[in-house]
Design an enzyme around this catalytic site. Structure first.
Site, PDB file in Angstrom:
ATOM      1  N   HIS A 157      18.068 -35.787  -9.686  1.00 20.44           N
ATOM      2  CA  HIS A 157      17.327 -36.256  -8.517  1.00 20.44           C
ATOM      3  C   HIS A 157      15.859 -35.865  -8.576  1.00 20.44           C
ATOM      4  CE1 HIS A 157      21.094 -37.493  -6.711  1.00 20.44           C
ATOM      5  NE2 HIS A 157      21.597 -36.334  -7.119  1.00 20.44           N
TER       6      HIS A 157
ATOM      7  N   LYS B 250       6.070  -4.012  -4.283  1.00 13.74           N
ATOM      8  CA  LYS B 250       7.495  -3.671  -4.287  1.00 13.74           C
ATOM      9  C   LYS B 250       8.104  -3.840  -2.902  1.00 13.74           C
ATOM     10  CE  LYS B 250      11.323  -2.360  -6.091  1.00 13.74           C
ATOM     11  NZ  LYS B 250      12.028  -3.383  -6.872  1.00 13.74           N
TER      12      LYS B 250
ATOM     13  N   TRP C 286      -3.191  -2.582  -1.371  1.00 11.27           N
ATOM     14  CA  TRP C 286      -2.833  -3.955  -1.783  1.00 11.27           C
ATOM     15  C   TRP C 286      -3.587  -4.858  -0.805  1.00 11.27           C
ATOM     16  CZ3 TRP C 286      -0.334  -8.314   0.214  1.00 11.27           C
ATOM     17  CH2 TRP C 286       0.147  -9.228  -0.732  1.00 11.27           C
TER      18      TRP C 286
ATOM     19  N   GLU D 240       8.012 -13.898 -12.056  1.00 11.89           N
ATOM     20  CA  GLU D 240       7.394 -12.630 -11.662  1.00 11.89           C
ATOM     21  C   GLU D 240       6.851 -11.864 -12.854  1.00 11.89           C
ATOM     22  OE1 GLU D 240       9.390 -10.281  -8.179  1.00 11.89           O
ATOM     23  OE2 GLU D 240      10.931 -10.821  -9.616  1.00 11.89           O
TER      24      GLU D 240
ATOM     25  N   GLU E 274      17.691 -16.974  -9.227  1.00 13.73           N
ATOM     26  CA  GLU E 274      17.275 -15.588  -9.475  1.00 13.73           C
ATOM     27  C   GLU E 274      16.697 -15.447 -10.885  1.00 13.73           C
ATOM     28  OE1 GLU E 274      16.523 -12.972  -8.113  1.00 13.73           O
ATOM     29  OE2 GLU E 274      16.851 -11.336  -9.524  1.00 13.73           O
TER      30      GLU E 274
ATOM     31  N   CYS F 263       0.827  -1.206   0.000  1.00  8.99           N
ATOM     32  CA  CYS F 263       0.000   0.000   0.000  1.00  8.99           C
ATOM     33  C   CYS F 263       0.866   1.264   0.000  1.00  8.99           C
ATOM     34  CB  CYS F 263      -0.871   0.023   1.233  1.00  8.99           C
ATOM     35  SG  CYS F 263      -1.827  -1.469   1.470  1.00  8.99           S
TER      36      CYS F 263
ATOM     37  N   ASN G  78      -1.442   1.775   6.136  1.00  7.29           N
ATOM     38  CA  ASN G  78      -0.566   0.701   5.648  1.00  7.29           C
ATOM     39  C   ASN G  78      -0.277  -0.203   6.828  1.00  7.29           C
ATOM     40  OD1 ASN G  78      -0.464   2.032   3.257  1.00  7.29           O
ATOM     41  ND2 ASN G  78       1.746   2.368   3.244  1.00  7.29           N
ATOM     42  N   GLY G  79      -0.344  -1.516   6.610  1.00  5.79           N
ATOM     43  CA  GLY G  79      -0.046  -2.452   7.696  1.00  5.79           C
ATOM     44  C   GLY G  79      -1.243  -3.339   7.989  1.00  5.79           C
TER      45      GLY G  79
ATOM     46  N   ARG H 247       4.620   0.470  -6.173  1.00  2.57           N
ATOM     47  CA  ARG H 247       4.660  -0.385  -4.984  1.00  2.57           C
ATOM     48  C   ARG H 247       3.758  -1.608  -5.121  1.00  2.57           C
ATOM     49  NH1 ARG H 247       6.414   2.821  -0.278  1.00  2.57           N
ATOM     50  NH2 ARG H 247       5.239   1.473   1.098  1.00  2.57           N
TER      51      ARG H 247
ATOM     52  N   LYS I  44      12.899 -14.189 -11.726  1.00  2.00           N
ATOM     53  CA  LYS I  44      12.591 -13.055 -12.622  1.00  2.00           C
ATOM     54  C   LYS I  44      11.541 -13.473 -13.648  1.00  2.00           C
ATOM     55  CE  LYS I  44      13.675 -10.360 -10.901  1.00  2.00           C
ATOM     56  NZ  LYS I  44      14.448 -10.218  -9.708  1.00  2.00           N
TER      57      LYS I  44
HETATM   58  O1  M6R Z   1      12.984  -5.036  -0.439  1.00  2.00           O
HETATM   59  P1  M6R Z   1      13.542  -6.405  -0.250  1.00  2.00           P
HETATM   60  O2  M6R Z   1      14.824  -6.611  -0.952  1.00  2.00           O
HETATM   61  O3  M6R Z   1      13.630  -6.801   1.196  1.00  2.00           O
HETATM   62  O4  M6R Z   1      12.484  -7.356  -0.934  1.00  2.00           O
HETATM   63  C1  M6R Z   1      12.584  -8.748  -0.888  1.00  2.00           C
HETATM   64  C2  M6R Z   1      11.688  -9.374  -1.920  1.00  2.00           C
HETATM   65  O5  M6R Z   1      10.358  -9.058  -1.675  1.00  2.00           O
HETATM   66  C3  M6R Z   1      12.052  -8.935  -3.341  1.00  2.00           C
HETATM   67  O6  M6R Z   1      13.387  -9.195  -3.627  1.00  2.00           O
HETATM   68  C4  M6R Z   1      11.162  -9.650  -4.369  1.00  2.00           C
HETATM   69  O7  M6R Z   1      11.452 -11.006  -4.400  1.00  2.00           O
HETATM   70  C5  M6R Z   1      11.342  -8.982  -5.735  1.00  2.00           C
HETATM   71  N1  M6R Z   1      10.076  -8.803  -6.352  1.00  2.00           N
HETATM   72  C6  M6R Z   1      12.206  -9.758  -6.637  1.00  2.00           C
HETATM   73  O8  M6R Z   1      12.272  -9.260  -7.926  1.00  2.00           O
END
Ligand code: M6R
Length: 612
Positions: free
Chosen positions: A508, A607, A74, A492, A485, A2, A100-101, A27, A489
């Site tokens: 395995h 974000k 959110w 996502e 990673e 949010c 927020n929260g 965000r 990517k």
């Molecule tokens: O802000 P942070 O690095 O703590 O966030 C951690 C994850 O939420 C963040 O890396 C998330 O996996 C990203 N969307 C990856 O692209």
């Protein structure tokens, strides 16, 4: 997650709030709303979907109001919808609140309020909070700010709140516990945000609220109090951030801009830390705790998502160069595991946003156990940056695309500098080797630039494979976290199912998935694991899998063995992740774009993940 914006001044609040909400879109959110005060009444507008929907509902009206609040939501409690969107309003229509929260005891409060005859229009915890505050205020004879403080004594959970009350029409109330709020001081105007982006074009004089602080923000004054410590003097600092850092410029997407910015941001990250004349590394951010850090018995690295993969990569680096035991933990697991921590442990908390709830709690726990806690954050002044003993900023600049790219490589640069420095302090590497490492690290931005020149070729590979429904990513050693990673990517950005594995683990289990439809991205660089990776590729090919390999430049033998390849320049194994991850970022980006996905704001993602 949010986003919050608040404004009080002499301009049309609606315009400032809508623009602010647009700046907060990065965000991640599913609905948006604003409340402004007009003719001593609240005017409230809320809409599911994009801020653009909300703006068209407003249709340029309500321009007389000069005070208001806005929110991007959110969903946590209740589906994304107009009625669940913030602001939420008290039953008497006088108080508007954005949050927020999460309010953990909202059900208890809700049943108490229901018993008193209150009704609820939404399914949210936030509406319970505004009704509760209104009820406490109705039954007390104090100022509204005092009533808010009184009410919050009963509230369990995390919050960043901004509240507008028509009975005290010249002020906004901002209060935080566990969810960030920043106040911007303007001229005849003040601003509130969950971060500075919604008001950066008006001011960069900012003060960050701490937990349990409450600010009464008027047009010309900001009064800060903390229940226990009384009135405080707000500490304003100059935020060193330019507007173009949060704009796309000529790029189609923020993600692409941020991928292409990497050479510059990596240089920024090293600037002033690798001293050209002496060839030394200076990490000023951890100078007070340097002895503790360099003499640690054990390193524990904790993070989430992409930052966790940076931690996994660093494990190889620290163990190899510094001969120190390293454990890498998902913060969400670490915090619930009753971990064994000692005073001579050092915990590195890695977080781009510096607001990830699980990482923040892990930091608090490690501090409470007496360990030294060092933050590696991108966002200056963020909660984790402030909660840790000391830290090293990554200086990647604001990362707006939800998928982390430049923040990841900047984390790797910081971790590389820290590992080299630590190795030299612990005398686990020779002086000449230290020089070699530093020289190589300084070459990395130029090497990344070379990889970026292959963007068109990477796009053509994306065009070939974008219809696949599953991908496998394989790597060994330093390239194993990069396989993970790369898979993250792709998931996502394109919503294609992808798994990252250590290449040897393929036998395995995952090998059962391989058929002629399955693209497998293999990190096949000329490093220690090269021969083993060749065997893995043969195993894939004999099952008709399609291999897209990231290879060392000029490896003609490998070119003949695979279906598609992307060459990267030769680089020391320690720093190869910084270079090999770049084609994987671009591959995910182009597949997402070809599929028509919203690559900057992928569905369901936020974000900064400020809830557990
Ligand atoms: O802000 P942070 O690095 O703590 O966030 C951690 C994850 O939420 C963040 O890396 C998330 O996996 C990203 N969307 C990856 O692209």
């Amino acid at each position: 997650m949010c986003g919050i914006v608040g404004y009080i001044g002499d301009q049309a609040a609606v315009n400032i709030l809508i623009k602010g909400l647009q700046r907060l879109e990065y965000r991640g959110y599913d609905s948006a709303g604003i409340a402004v005060m007009e003719n001593e009444k609240l005017a409230v507008f809320k809409k599911e979907g994009k801020v653009a929907n909300l703006a068209s509902q407003l249709n340029g009206n309500h321009l007389d109001a000069t005070i208001g609040i806005g929110h991007t939501r959110w969903a946590t409690h209740g589906a994304p919808s107009d009625k669940n969107a913030h602001p939420h309003i008290s039953e008497d229509g006088k108080i508007a609140l954005i949050h927020n929260g999460i309010i953990e005891n909202y059900l208890t409060l809700k049943s108490e309020l229901t018993a008193k005859g209150y009704h609820f229009r939404s399914e949210t915890d936030t509406e319970v909070l505004v009704q509760f505050i209104a009820d406490v205020h109705k039954n007390s004879s104090t100022s509204f700010a005092k009533s808010v403080q009184l009410a919050l004594q009963r509230v369990v959970g995390a919050y960043g709140l901004v509240i507008l009350n028509v009975d005290e029409p010249d002020q906004l109330i901002a209060v935080r516990k566990g969810s960030p709020l920043v106040i911007g001081r303007g001229s005849s105007a003040n601003y509130i945000g969950s971060d500075a982006s919604p008001f950066l074009e008006y001011t960069n004089e900012v003060t960050y609220l701490n937990d349990d602080e409450i600010a009464v923000v008027k047009r010309d004054t900001i009064t800060l109090t903390n229940g226990k410590r009384g009135t405080l003097t707000p500490y304003f600092e100059h935020l060193d951030l330019e507007l173009d850092a949060i704009e796309k410029g000529a790029f189609d997407h923020f993600m692409l801009k941020e991928i292409f910015e990497q050479p510059d941001r990596l240089l920024d990250c090293m600037r002033g830390r690798i001293l050209a004349q002496s060839g030394n590394i200076k990490l000023g951010g951890i100078s007070a705790y340097a002895d503790k850090v360099y003499n640690a018995k054990r390193l524990i690295i904790t993070a989430c998502g992409t930052s966790y993969y940076a931690g996994l990569t660093a494990e190889y680096l620290f163990e190899d160069l510094c001969r120190i035991p390293v454990e890498v933990e998902y913060a969400s697991e670490f915090r619930y595991r009753n971990p064994v921590l000692y005073p001579d442990d050092v915990l590195l908390a890695i977080s781009q946003s510096g607001e990830t709830a699980d990482t923040l709690v892990a930091v608090d726990q490690a501090k409470a156990s007496g360990s030294t806690v060092i933050g590696i954050c991108n966002v200056v002044g963020s909660s984790i940056a402030r909660a840790t003993h000391e830290g090293i900023y990554t200086h990647a600049g604001p990362e707006i695309g939800v998928a982390s790219t430049k923040a990841f490589t900047a984390q790797l640069i910081v971790l590389s500098m820290l590992a080299i420095k630590m190795a030299s302090e612990r005398h686990t590497i020779q002086e000449s080797f230290r020089h070699q490492l530093i020289l190589e690290l300084q070459r990395v931005p130029a090497l990344v630039e070379e990889v970026l020149a292959h963007a068109d070729h990477i796009r053509s590979i994306a065009q070939k494979y974008w219809l696949a429904s599953n991908f496998l990513y394989l790597g060994r050693g330093f390239q194993y976290p990069i396989a993970m990673e790369g898979a993250l990517k792709l998931k996502e950005i394109s919503y294609i199912h992808a798994e990252g594995y250590p290449a040897a683990e393929m036998k395995h289990g995952p090998i059962a998935l391989i058929d002629a439809e399955m693209p497998i991205v293999v990190l096949a660089l000329k490093d220690k694991a090269y021969d083993k990776v060749i065997s893995n590729i043969e195993e894939i090919k004999s099952r008709h899998g399609k291999v897209i390999a990231i290879i060392s430049e000029g490896d003609d033998a490998m070119k003949r063995q695979v279906d598609d390849y992307i060459e990267i320049p030769a680089v020391m194994e320690y720093f190869a992740p910084l270079v090999s991850v770049v084609p994987l970022q671009l591959l995910a980006y182009y597949i997402g774009v070809i599929k028509g996905c919203n690559v900057d704001q992928p569905r369901n993602l936020a974000k900064s993940v400020t809830v557990e």
